[in-house]
Design a protein around this motif. Structure first.
Motif, PDB file in Angstrom:
ATOM      1  N   VAL A 149       3.931  50.273  10.029  1.00 35.20           N
ATOM      2  CA  VAL A 149       3.116  51.246   9.302  1.00 35.20           C
ATOM      3  C   VAL A 149       1.909  50.540   8.696  1.00 35.20           C
ATOM      4  N   ARG A 150       0.725  51.101   8.899  1.00 35.46           N
ATOM      5  CA  ARG A 150      -0.493  50.483   8.392  1.00 35.46           C
ATOM      6  C   ARG A 150      -0.520  50.532   6.859  1.00 35.46           C
ATOM      7  N   PRO A 151      -1.081  49.502   6.222  1.00 36.73           N
ATOM      8  CA  PRO A 151      -1.006  49.379   4.760  1.00 36.73           C
ATOM      9  C   PRO A 151      -1.581  50.561   3.992  1.00 36.73           C
ATOM     10  N   GLU A 152      -2.638  51.193   4.502  1.00 45.07           N
ATOM     11  CA  GLU A 152      -3.218  52.308   3.758  1.00 45.07           C
ATOM     12  C   GLU A 152      -2.231  53.461   3.590  1.00 45.07           C
ATOM     13  N   PHE A 153      -1.307  53.591   4.551  1.00 45.57           N
ATOM     14  CA  PHE A 153      -0.308  54.654   4.442  1.00 45.57           C
ATOM     15  C   PHE A 153       0.834  54.248   3.511  1.00 45.57           C
ATOM     16  N   ILE A 154       1.037  52.955   3.337  1.00 42.01           N
ATOM     17  CA  ILE A 154       1.982  52.485   2.316  1.00 42.01           C
ATOM     18  C   ILE A 154       1.444  52.844   0.934  1.00 42.01           C
ATOM     19  N   TRP A 155       0.166  52.558   0.696  1.00 43.84           N
ATOM     20  CA  TRP A 155      -0.455  52.939  -0.577  1.00 43.84           C
ATOM     21  C   TRP A 155      -0.344  54.449  -0.788  1.00 43.84           C
ATOM     22  N   ALA A 156      -0.596  55.217   0.255  1.00 46.38           N
ATOM     23  CA  ALA A 156      -0.525  56.674   0.131  1.00 46.38           C
ATOM     24  C   ALA A 156       0.881  57.123  -0.252  1.00 46.38           C
ATOM     25  N   ALA A 157       1.882  56.573   0.426  1.00 48.51           N
ATOM     26  CA  ALA A 157       3.263  56.977   0.159  1.00 48.51           C
ATOM     27  C   ALA A 157       3.706  56.631  -1.258  1.00 48.51           C
ATOM     28  N   LEU A 158       3.082  55.613  -1.853  1.00 43.97           N
ATOM     29  CA  LEU A 158       3.442  55.181  -3.206  1.00 43.97           C
ATOM     30  C   LEU A 158       2.694  55.951  -4.288  1.00 43.97           C
ATOM     31  N   ASP A 159       1.929  56.951  -3.907  1.00 42.98           N
ATOM     32  CA  ASP A 159       1.103  57.693  -4.859  1.00 42.98           C
ATOM     33  C   ASP A 159       1.873  58.833  -5.523  1.00 42.98           C
ATOM     34  N   CYS A 160       2.034  59.927  -4.828  1.00 37.52           N
ATOM     35  CA  CYS A 160       2.514  61.176  -5.425  1.00 37.52           C
ATOM     36  C   CYS A 160       3.907  61.109  -6.061  1.00 37.52           C
ATOM     37  N   PRO A 161       4.864  60.339  -5.523  1.00 42.50           N
ATOM     38  CA  PRO A 161       6.161  60.280  -6.205  1.00 42.50           C
ATOM     39  C   PRO A 161       6.062  59.835  -7.661  1.00 42.50           C
ATOM     40  N   GLY A 162       5.049  59.033  -7.991  1.00 43.29           N
ATOM     41  CA  GLY A 162       4.856  58.624  -9.377  1.00 43.29           C
ATOM     42  C   GLY A 162       4.467  59.785 -10.268  1.00 43.29           C
ATOM     43  N   TYR A 163       3.650  60.694  -9.727  1.00 37.62           N
ATOM     44  CA  TYR A 163       3.283  61.882 -10.505  1.00 37.62           C
ATOM     45  C   TYR A 163       4.517  62.706 -10.832  1.00 37.62           C
ATOM     46  N   PHE A 164       5.321  62.992  -9.832  1.00 35.03           N
ATOM     47  CA  PHE A 164       6.480  63.853 -10.057  1.00 35.03           C
ATOM     48  C   PHE A 164       7.520  63.176 -10.948  1.00 35.03           C
ATOM     49  N   ALA A 165       7.510  61.850 -10.997  1.00 32.88           N
ATOM     50  CA  ALA A 165       8.460  61.131 -11.844  1.00 32.88           C
ATOM     51  C   ALA A 165       8.054  61.119 -13.305  1.00 32.88           C
ATOM     52  N   THR A 166       6.762  61.312 -13.591  1.00 33.70           N
ATOM     53  CA  THR A 166       6.331  61.118 -14.976  1.00 33.70           C
ATOM     54  C   THR A 166       5.502  62.249 -15.558  1.00 33.70           C
ATOM     55  N   CYS A 167       4.757  63.001 -14.744  1.00 35.67           N
ATOM     56  CA  CYS A 167       3.834  64.004 -15.284  1.00 35.67           C
ATOM     57  C   CYS A 167       4.259  65.440 -15.034  1.00 35.67           C
ATOM     58  N   SER A 168       4.875  65.695 -13.915  1.00 37.14           N
ATOM     59  CA  SER A 168       5.189  67.057 -13.497  1.00 37.14           C
ATOM     60  C   SER A 168       5.961  67.802 -14.589  1.00 37.14           C
ATOM     61  N   PRO A 169       5.629  69.081 -14.861  1.00 37.10           N
ATOM     62  CA  PRO A 169       4.733  69.966 -14.115  1.00 37.10           C
ATOM     63  C   PRO A 169       3.300  69.999 -14.640  1.00 37.10           C
ATOM     64  N   ASN A 170       2.958  69.137 -15.606  1.00 37.43           N
ATOM     65  CA  ASN A 170       1.605  69.166 -16.158  1.00 37.43           C
ATOM     66  C   ASN A 170       0.608  68.609 -15.140  1.00 37.43           C
ATOM     67  N   PRO A 171      -0.545  69.246 -14.990  1.00 40.71           N
ATOM     68  CA  PRO A 171      -1.532  68.745 -14.022  1.00 40.71           C
ATOM     69  C   PRO A 171      -2.069  67.379 -14.437  1.00 40.71           C
ATOM     70  N   ALA A 172      -2.205  66.487 -13.464  1.00 44.69           N
ATOM     71  CA  ALA A 172      -2.686  65.129 -13.727  1.00 44.69           C
ATOM     72  C   ALA A 172      -3.311  64.585 -12.458  1.00 44.69           C
ATOM     73  N   LEU A 173      -4.158  63.581 -12.612  1.00 47.19           N
ATOM     74  CA  LEU A 173      -4.786  62.913 -11.477  1.00 47.19           C
ATOM     75  C   LEU A 173      -4.542  61.413 -11.574  1.00 47.19           C
ATOM     76  N   LEU A 174      -4.475  60.773 -10.418  1.00 47.20           N
ATOM     77  CA  LEU A 174      -4.276  59.330 -10.390  1.00 47.20           C
ATOM     78  C   LEU A 174      -5.474  58.626 -11.014  1.00 47.20           C
TER      79      LEU A 174
END
Length: 231
Positions: A149-174
């Motif tokens: 898997v190319r590294p840019e997709f590793i970075w992508a996969a590591l993005d959104c799960p962090g939002y759902f772990a800490t911010c959801s359901p409040n809107p937030a941006l990286l």
């Protein structure tokens, strides 16, 4: 100076790049272990100029506007023990984004994206733990010539799960993401992606994320700061 373009396919919000993919693309263009801070929404289908401004710092501009900054970083965070594939699959059935999603076309976590187009990473709470988990089998189209898997997709996969772990359901941006890649998983390998909260300070939420391969070995770890939007 190095130039990149974020293709429209890799959106987060409809008209800007997914934060994880975009920060990853910037980091890969730099070629150093960096943390990338987003200053503006990342433009889609426009040239982004990346310039080294010091030995350990870079700026990224598009049409003269500062989009992101980067600085040398060393991710030391160790993830919690991973969930199994079966546990992650069960957790994903309770993904809150199936009911309500701020950006349903997000490349990483959008339920409107079909298989082979989006990553379709849908993290849900794992009973008895403080983390979220999702199963992920990277599509073959995400692989390099070695089948990794190319590294840019590793970075992508590591993005959104962090939002759902800490911010959801409040809107937030990286706001910022730093990633350590220990090894790249193979395309079509059954992986588990996890996310957990590190801490909260006002509207700033810090989250950890990780990817584990089919043997349960850690492939990569991300540490992110999410900025909760004012309401």
């Amino acid at each position: 100076m190095t130039q990149i373009v974020i293709d429209r396919r890799f959106n987060g919000p409809p008209d800007s790049g997914n934060g994880g993919y975009s920060t990853g693309a910037i980091a890969i263009a730099i070629g150093e272990p960096v943390k990338v801070r987003l200053v503006q929404p990342v433009p889609i289908d426009q040239t982004i100029d990346i310039t080294r401004i010091a030995d350990d710092r870079w700026d990224a501009h598009s049409n003269g506007v500062l989009i992101a900054t980067a600085a040398i970083s060393d991710v030391q965070t160790q993830p919690p023990a991973p969930s199994s594939w079966v546990e992650a699959l069960g957790a994903s059935h309770h993904y809150v984004g199936f009911g309500k999603h701020g950006f349903p076309s997000c490349f990483v976590c959008g339920p409107d994206r079909v298989e082979g187009d989006g990553l379709r990473i849908f993290p849900g709470s794992v009973p008895g733990t403080n983390q979220l988990a999702a199963p992920w089998k990277p599509d073959a189209a995400l692989a390099d010539s070695r089948g990794k898997v190319r590294p840019e997709f590793i970075w992508a996969a590591l993005d959104c799960p962090g939002y759902f772990a800490t911010c959801s359901p409040n809107p937030a941006l990286l706001g910022e993401l730093a990633v350590r890649i220990d090894h790249l998983p193979k395309a079509d390998e059954p992986c588990v992606v996890t996310g957990w909260s590190i801490g909260v300070e006002g509207r700033k939420h810090r989250a950890g994320t990780a990817i584990f391969d089919a043997d349960g070995a850690c492939c990569a770890v991300g540490v992110a700061t999410w900025i909760e939007l004012k309401r």
